[in-house]
Design a protein around this motif. Structure first.
Motif, PDB file in Angstrom:
ATOM      1  N   UNK A  30      -7.669   2.902 -10.351  1.00 11.39           N
ATOM      2  CA  UNK A  30      -8.121   4.237  -9.925  1.00 11.39           C
ATOM      3  C   UNK A  30      -7.105   5.142 -10.728  1.00 11.39           C
ATOM      4  N   UNK A  31      -5.874   4.871 -10.567  1.00 14.37           N
ATOM      5  CA  UNK A  31      -4.807   5.933 -11.138  1.00 14.37           C
ATOM      6  C   UNK A  31      -5.077   6.111 -12.566  1.00 14.37           C
ATOM      7  N   UNK A  47     -10.119   9.214  -3.497  1.00 14.40           N
ATOM      8  CA  UNK A  47      -9.584   7.719  -4.203  1.00 14.40           C
ATOM      9  C   UNK A  47      -9.393   6.870  -2.765  1.00 14.40           C
ATOM     10  N   UNK A  48      -9.199   7.408  -1.499  1.00 14.47           N
ATOM     11  CA  UNK A  48      -9.150   6.603  -0.385  1.00 14.47           C
ATOM     12  C   UNK A  48     -10.320   6.134  -0.031  1.00 14.47           C
ATOM     13  N   UNK A  59       0.724  -1.275   0.088  1.00 12.47           N
ATOM     14  CA  UNK A  59       0.045  -0.171  -0.179  1.00 12.47           C
ATOM     15  C   UNK A  59       1.009   1.215  -0.224  1.00 12.47           C
ATOM     16  N   UNK A  60       0.517   1.941  -0.735  1.00 13.63           N
ATOM     17  CA  UNK A  60       1.120   3.547  -0.951  1.00 13.63           C
ATOM     18  C   UNK A  60       0.166   4.514  -1.927  1.00 13.63           C
ATOM     19  N   UNK A  61       0.658   5.740  -1.635  1.00 17.40           N
ATOM     20  CA  UNK A  61      -0.227   6.754  -2.075  1.00 17.40           C
ATOM     21  C   UNK A  61      -0.151   6.565  -3.610  1.00 17.40           C
ATOM     22  N   UNK A  89      -1.634   3.151  -4.883  1.00 18.64           N
ATOM     23  CA  UNK A  89      -3.514   2.958  -4.690  1.00 18.64           C
ATOM     24  C   UNK A  89      -3.955   4.050  -5.460  1.00 18.64           C
ATOM     25  N   UNK A  90      -3.396   4.777  -6.363  1.00 15.50           N
ATOM     26  CA  UNK A  90      -4.124   5.774  -7.285  1.00 15.50           C
ATOM     27  C   UNK A  90      -4.426   6.987  -6.399  1.00 15.50           C
TER      28      UNK A  90
END
Length: 358
Positions: free
Chosen positions: A178-179, A154-155, A109-111, A114-115
């Protein structure tokens, strides 16, 4: 004799435990000393290198207020704000990654993955085109708020998906999608933008620490400092949460409130980075992993400052390479962070698969 033997065993056990604890403490001390030394070295190198070469002695003179006017202008107006922002935003990105990994219980998991960064980029692009086109300029705080709104969008979607899909690979794919969606929306918006707005957006979207001002430094320092202090403050609940939600509840942690705090902190940090420097890849995943491996512990009170300092060092190094590798042409920062960060992520996936097979 039996009692004496038992006492000896207990004493030996206590000694071994103490030795392990002392060894771990010594290891952490060595890691932090090395990070501090690397930070200082990279700071000096970033001050010295550029189109105009400046010696270490001249850098010292400028920082103490006794330097020549030309070198003073170069360092104080261009290089110093840039290197400070690289350190602050690199640390913020690494800390955001650690908090997201804790939230999702997922080391990937990372910003960026994860988009979240792409969504923040989309929101900032919309604001830049609408506001700059109408008013000619935009405040840093407006960009931060826009990036935060995009990051939260997005989150929120990722959280909804994670409640249905527990598979790590599927969650990763959802974040990547999402990205792509956010990037497509951004490209669609840019199609209808004025040429001047497209140039501004293009330069920003490549990811760079160039053009930083002292106002940017002040805003980023304030937000990141508050988030860092908050992360340290919740380090005990984070430690309990790492052992499972049931254990955390038994320790008195309000899981609902705690998860909201985690996701808000990580979103604010990643939004701040995106607002000022554009989307930067892999720092939020690679650095926390490297720091955990270096200190050999997942204790938040150790990993949080280690990740922050490690992220600062990592981005300062990448920014130095971006500026000097093909000088006078400057690479965008995500190109360099990807070169160093992507292999780390691949190694993480391979090692995780090997552990599962065992």
């Amino acid at each position: 004799m039996a009692d004496m033997s038992e006492d000896s065993r207990k004493k030996s056990t206590r000694t071994k435990k103490g030795t392990l604890s002392e060894g771990r403490r010594a290891r952490c001390t060595v890691v932090f000393v090395c990070l501090a030394a690397a930070f200082l070295l990279l700071f000096i190198l970033n001050m010295m290198t550029g189109t105009v070469a400046i010696s270490a002695g001249q850098v010292w003179e400028v920082l103490t207020g006794r330097g020549p006017e030309t070198e003073t202008n170069i360092i104080m107006a261009i290089r110093l704000p840039r290197v400070i922002m690289a350190a602050i935003l690199g640390g913020a990105l690494a800390l955001s990654g650690f908090l997201l990994q804790t939230f999702f219980e997922n080391p990937i998991a990372g910003p960026f993955v994860l988009g979240i960064s792409s969504s923040a980029k989309m929101a900032v692009a919309i604001v830049m085109i609408l506001v700059i086109g109408r008013f000619g300029s935009v405040s840093s705080w407006v960009l931060i708020l826009a990036a935060f709104a995009g990051a939260m969008l997005a989150t929120s979607f990722i959280i909804m998906v994670s409640r249905v899909v527990r598979n790590m690979a599927a969650l990763l794919v959802a974040g990547i999608m999402i990205g792509y969606i956010c990037s497509a929306v951004t490209d669609f918006i840019v199609t209808f933008a004025a040429d001047s707005d497209i140039i501004n957006l293009h330069n920003w979207s490549l990811g760079s620490f160039s053009g930083m001002t002292w106002d940017n430094v002040a805003a980023a320092s304030l937000i990141t400092g508050i988030c860092f202090a908050a992360a340290i403050f919740i380090s005990k609940p984070v430690s309990a949460y790492q052992l499972g939600e049931n254990y955390a509840r038994s320790m008195g942690v309000n899981i609902g409130v705690f998860r909201v705090v985690l996701i808000c902190l990580s979103s604010v940090l990643s939004a701040t980075v995106t607002a000022f420097a554009g989307p930067i890849s892999f720092v939020g995943i690679a650095v926390p992993f490297l720091m955990k491996s270096a200190v050999k512990t997942s204790k938040p009170l150790v990993v949080i400052p280690a990740s922050f300092l490690g992220g600062a060092v990592f981005c300062m190094l990448c920014d130095l390479i971006a500026r000097t590798a093909l000088a006078p042409t400057e690479l965008n920062i995500s190109t360099v962070t990807s070169i160093f960060g992507a292999p780390v992520v691949i190694y993480m996936l391979v090692r995780r698969q090997k552990h599962r097979e065992r």
